[in-house]
Design an enzyme around this catalytic site. Sequence first.
Site, mmCIF file in Angstrom:
data_model
loop_
_atom_site.group_PDB
_atom_site.id
_atom_site.type_symbol
_atom_site.label_atom_id
_atom_site.label_comp_id
_atom_site.label_asym_id
_atom_site.label_seq_id
_atom_site.Cartn_x
_atom_site.Cartn_y
_atom_site.Cartn_z
ATOM 1 C CD GLU A 273 48.641 28.981 31.914
ATOM 2 O OE1 GLU A 273 49.536 29.839 31.756
ATOM 3 O OE2 GLU A 273 48.877 27.783 32.040
ATOM 4 N N PRO A 274 44.564 33.619 31.941
ATOM 5 C CG PRO A 274 42.329 34.270 31.845
ATOM 6 C CD PRO A 274 43.232 33.072 31.665
ATOM 7 C CB CYS A 344 63.655 56.224 52.658
ATOM 8 S SG CYS A 344 62.724 56.443 54.147
ATOM 9 C CE1 TYR A 374 51.231 39.105 38.005
ATOM 10 C CE2 TYR A 374 49.948 40.355 36.410
ATOM 11 C CZ TYR A 374 50.496 39.159 36.841
ATOM 12 O OH TYR A 374 50.301 38.018 36.106
HETATM 13 N N1 LLP Z 1 50.667 32.089 32.647
HETATM 14 C C1 LLP Z 1 51.992 32.132 32.908
HETATM 15 C C2 LLP Z 1 52.790 30.939 32.672
HETATM 16 C C3 LLP Z 1 52.561 33.310 33.373
HETATM 17 O O1 LLP Z 1 53.877 33.347 33.622
HETATM 18 C C4 LLP Z 1 51.769 34.446 33.590
HETATM 19 C C5 LLP Z 1 52.341 35.683 34.114
HETATM 20 C C6 LLP Z 1 50.391 34.352 33.330
HETATM 21 C C7 LLP Z 1 49.872 33.152 32.847
HETATM 22 C C8 LLP Z 1 49.451 35.491 33.550
HETATM 23 O O2 LLP Z 1 49.770 36.611 32.803
HETATM 24 P P1 LLP Z 1 48.761 37.864 32.800
HETATM 25 O O3 LLP Z 1 47.500 37.423 32.103
HETATM 26 O O4 LLP Z 1 48.486 38.241 34.194
HETATM 27 O O5 LLP Z 1 49.500 38.896 32.060
HETATM 28 N N2 LLP Z 1 54.521 41.421 37.579
HETATM 29 C C9 LLP Z 1 54.331 41.719 36.178
HETATM 30 C C10 LLP Z 1 53.639 40.611 35.438
HETATM 31 C C11 LLP Z 1 54.334 39.284 35.523
HETATM 32 C C12 LLP Z 1 53.605 38.190 34.822
HETATM 33 C C13 LLP Z 1 54.214 36.874 35.075
HETATM 34 N N3 LLP Z 1 53.553 35.786 34.449
HETATM 35 C C14 LLP Z 1 53.580 43.032 36.051
HETATM 36 O O6 LLP Z 1 53.176 43.600 37.045
HETATM 37 O O7 LLP Z 1 53.386 43.529 34.946
#
Ligand code: LLP
Length: 416
Positions: A273-274, A344, A374
């Site tokens: 799940e990227p 601010c 994000y």
């Molecule tokens: N699958 C699940 C169950 C997840 O919780 C997440 C991310 C992903 C896939 C995707 O992960 P990715 O491949 O995008 O790393 N706001 C934070 C990242 C939070 C990720 C939450 N879950 C940031 O800006 O670093």
Amino acid sequence: MTDPAAPFDLTLVPEGLRALDLEALAAEYGTPLFVYDEDHLRARCCEYGRHFGSENVAYASKAFLCRAMARLVAEEGLGLDVATGGELHVALNAGFPAERLLFHGNNKSDAEIAAARDAGVAAVVGDSDDELERLERLGYRGRVLVRVTPGVEAHTHEYIETGTERSKFGFSFATGAALAAVERVVRSERLAFGGLHCHIGSQVYRLDSYGKAATVMGEVALECERATGVGVPVLDLGGGLGARYLAGDPAPSIAEYARVLHDALPDQRIAVEPGRSIAAAAAITVYRVGTVKAVPGVTTYVAVDGGMSDNPRPVLYGAGYEAYLPDRVDAPRPLTASVAGKHCEQGDVVVPDAHLPVDVAPGDLLVTPVTGAYGYSMASNYNKVPRPAVLFVRGGEARVVIRRETADDLTRLDLD
Ligand code: LLP
């Protein structure tokens, strides 16, 4: 160590955006502005499909979602991971095929479960005993993947590390809760056991952490098969592959990541799940510099017209970004400056130690690359700053996929 004064490394900008006339785009659409390279997004989707099989890849929509993005993912043949009723709504509204949706969340409401049930999603990822009970009670009849806490450290920021025993997500393997949940789903007359899931964290560079998680999940699968006599149809290992934000960041390739997972689980169907590794490097944020203020003995503040409302990652996670001036990309950058936002708060910093040309001045455009994940998805209206527009660019042509918020949007929910 790269020379901090060296010109900006343009490889951080996707190819389709390098030759754009950003001044013209800024004049037409305003700043701050998110600009995505559509071909880059599509190429990353394809690469994931090549390495895992597109039926085994669900783009994690939390990284960046709008209708155009959902349609792009659908066209590229991938599935979509949605983690709330809101993400589900946007996906369905875009016409995303429900049978390719994976529904996540550690606290799904009855309304969300009902929406997933009515839409006919491919699978729900079960996260708690309460939820399994409610899935049955609310008449969900589809597949359920059981989310497992594998007890593996991802070596990333603690706020986005999710596979350790401290996690609020999933069922612990170590305590036996995961096995009990699988038994419950397998025994259920209503639910269909869809497989196992884990997600160790996000912005992960360490492939050995993935290797460990995959190995543990292989053991969990064997244990489940032994206990229930039923095979595990798929091991979904979540997302999390890190992006290259700074020129020197050691982000592994999708191919290396796939190899580690497949080597650890040669006989298993693997799904992923990227989010970030598809969307992050596809976009840049274009700001306009408003003021430049040298504070002797402290820093030079280069203030831009956005900040923590369009990119809260530096404030939340101490995340690092590069910055460059697009009309003098090749200039040396001997000035160490703090690119600040317009909010601010003293902490409202986009890049605390940016390397910039010494002549940076009000009126310049300033770009932060690798802001496709994000950023917009966590954007806010803090200080009543309207959210930026989002452009998709293909073949040098830009189209607006999310319009800029207007002043009227800032009061559209007010009833009094
Ligand atoms: N699958 C699940 C169950 C997840 O919780 C997440 C991310 C992903 C896939 C995707 O992960 P990715 O491949 O995008 O790393 N706001 C934070 C990242 C939070 C990720 C939450 N879950 C940031 O800006 O670093």
